[in-house]
Motif scaffolding. Structure first.
Motif, short mmCIF file in Angstrom:
data_model
loop_
_atom_site.label_atom_id
_atom_site.label_comp_id
_atom_site.label_asym_id
_atom_site.label_seq_id
_atom_site.Cartn_x
_atom_site.Cartn_y
_atom_site.Cartn_z
N GLY A 56 40.47 49.32 37.75
CA GLY A 56 40.71 48.21 37.26
C GLY A 56 41.81 47.42 37.73
N VAL A 57 41.97 46.07 37.68
CA VAL A 57 43.24 45.44 38.14
C VAL A 57 44.19 45.17 36.75
CG1 VAL A 57 42.03 44.31 39.98
CG2 VAL A 57 41.93 43.23 37.79
N MET A 58 45.46 44.80 36.94
CA MET A 58 45.90 44.30 35.87
C MET A 58 45.59 42.75 35.47
SD MET A 58 48.26 46.71 35.43
CE MET A 58 49.66 45.86 34.28
N LYS A 59 45.28 42.77 34.21
CA LYS A 59 44.78 41.75 33.68
C LYS A 59 45.10 41.60 32.09
CE LYS A 59 40.09 39.22 33.49
NZ LYS A 59 40.78 38.00 33.64
N SER A 60 45.20 39.97 31.73
CA SER A 60 45.48 39.91 30.30
C SER A 60 44.23 40.08 29.40
CB SER A 60 46.36 38.62 30.26
OG SER A 60 47.41 38.67 30.86
N TYR A 61 44.24 40.53 28.34
CA TYR A 61 43.02 40.50 27.52
C TYR A 61 43.53 40.16 26.03
CZ TYR A 61 41.66 43.93 31.23
OH TYR A 61 41.07 44.26 32.34
N PHE A 62 42.85 39.67 25.29
CA PHE A 62 43.13 39.20 24.16
C PHE A 62 42.37 40.18 23.41
CE2 PHE A 62 43.64 35.03 25.89
CZ PHE A 62 45.03 34.75 25.44
N VAL A 63 43.05 40.82 22.22
CA VAL A 63 42.54 41.91 21.41
C VAL A 63 43.18 41.62 20.17
CG1 VAL A 63 42.64 43.80 23.46
CG2 VAL A 63 44.67 43.20 21.86
N PRO A 64 42.55 42.28 19.03
CA PRO A 64 42.95 42.07 17.43
C PRO A 64 44.49 42.80 17.44
CG PRO A 64 41.35 43.71 17.91
CD PRO A 64 41.32 43.37 19.17
N GLU A 84 37.66 39.49 9.23
CA GLU A 84 38.86 40.05 10.29
C GLU A 84 38.56 41.26 11.01
OE1 GLU A 84 43.52 41.47 10.36
OE2 GLU A 84 42.72 40.10 8.35
N VAL A 85 37.68 42.11 10.41
CA VAL A 85 37.22 43.15 11.24
C VAL A 85 36.21 43.02 12.26
CG1 VAL A 85 36.00 45.49 11.11
CG2 VAL A 85 38.19 45.06 9.61
N GLN A 86 35.12 42.22 11.95
CA GLN A 86 34.24 41.65 12.71
C GLN A 86 34.72 40.82 13.84
OE1 GLN A 86 31.02 42.83 12.60
NE2 GLN A 86 30.75 41.92 14.54
N THR A 87 35.49 40.02 13.55
CA THR A 87 36.27 39.28 14.80
C THR A 87 36.90 39.97 15.73
OG1 THR A 87 36.57 37.24 13.10
CG2 THR A 87 37.83 37.27 15.09
N ALA A 144 42.82 31.09 26.57
CA ALA A 144 42.73 30.31 25.34
C ALA A 144 44.21 31.12 24.40
CB ALA A 144 41.53 30.85 24.49
N PRO A 145 44.58 30.23 23.46
CA PRO A 145 45.76 30.39 22.79
C PRO A 145 45.53 31.53 21.91
CG PRO A 145 44.95 28.40 22.07
CD PRO A 145 44.21 28.77 23.49
N ALA A 146 46.52 32.36 21.63
CA ALA A 146 46.29 33.48 20.71
C ALA A 146 46.36 32.82 19.25
CB ALA A 146 47.34 34.44 20.83
N SER A 147 45.79 33.51 18.37
CA SER A 147 45.72 33.07 17.06
C SER A 147 46.38 34.03 16.31
CB SER A 147 44.38 32.90 16.56
OG SER A 147 43.66 34.42 16.18
N SER A 148 46.50 33.93 14.95
CA SER A 148 47.40 34.93 14.23
C SER A 148 46.76 35.99 14.10
CB SER A 148 47.70 34.15 12.54
OG SER A 148 46.25 34.11 12.00
#
Length: 186
Positions: A56-64, A84-87, A144-148
């Motif tokens: 894989g390549v270096m990439k940004s991922y949004f995670v919980p 929150e868990v399902q999201t 996309a902007p990160a949420s809380s």
């Protein structure tokens, strides 16, 4: 281990089949199923560390977010915890699916497929607990902007570490406190 994998597969089939019936699903409260998914997530981390090419390549991922303030968590109603868990599970599926596209190493790609399948199974387990389901959160793109409730990581090893931590933390807390499981254990 083989027998346990078979048990997990049978449980998943029953949950899947139960979704087509009128009667409610029987809750799946056995934390050994979650422990199996946690072990597989940790195994993925090990496979990633041993990967030498096509990883894989270096990439940004949004995670919980995996951080849990226990004093706050225990005062949140179960339905909000479930959302929150399902999201978080939806974010993990999206991140793992994006990561899989960049991987050419077959064992690692297979492991990522397995992780995605496991997260879908956890969603079915949550459904069996009759908790309010959050609709799949699909971000339009990785900018996309990160949420809380989410954070950004910049590599596949970090993504796999977050997956493991999220399962051991918030998912375990929710399954342990689910009202359907409390009634079943009393």
């Amino acid at each position: 281990m083989q027998a346990f994998s078979g048990l997990v597969s049978v449980l998943i089939v029953f949950v899947w089949l139960g979704g087509n019936q009128v009667s409610p699903l029987r809750p799946i409260c056995d934390l050994r199923v979650l422990d199996h998914f946690v072990r597989e997530a940790r195994d993925s981390e090990v496979i990633m560390r041993g990967c030498r090419g096509g990883c894989g390549v270096m990439k940004s991922y949004f995670v919980p977010l995996t951080r849990v303030d226990f004093a706050v968590w225990e005062h949140i109603d179960v339905q909000s915890q479930a959302v929150e868990v399902q999201t978080g599970l939806s974010l993990l599926v999206q991140a793992l699916s994006t990561a899989k596209i960049t991987v050419s190493n077959s064992p690692l790609a297979s492991t990522l497929d397995n992780n995605i399948s496991n997260i879908h199974s956890l969603g079915q387990i949550l459904h069996s607990l009759d908790l309010q389901q959050a609709r799949s959160t699909v971000l339009p793109d990785d900018s996309a902007p990160a949420s809380s409730q989410m954070q950004e990581v910049s590599s596949l090893p970090e993504l796999l570490q977050v997956q493991s931590s999220f399962l051991r933390g918030k998912v375990r807390l929710l399954l342990s406190a689910a009202p359907a499981c409390q009634r079943q254990n009393s």
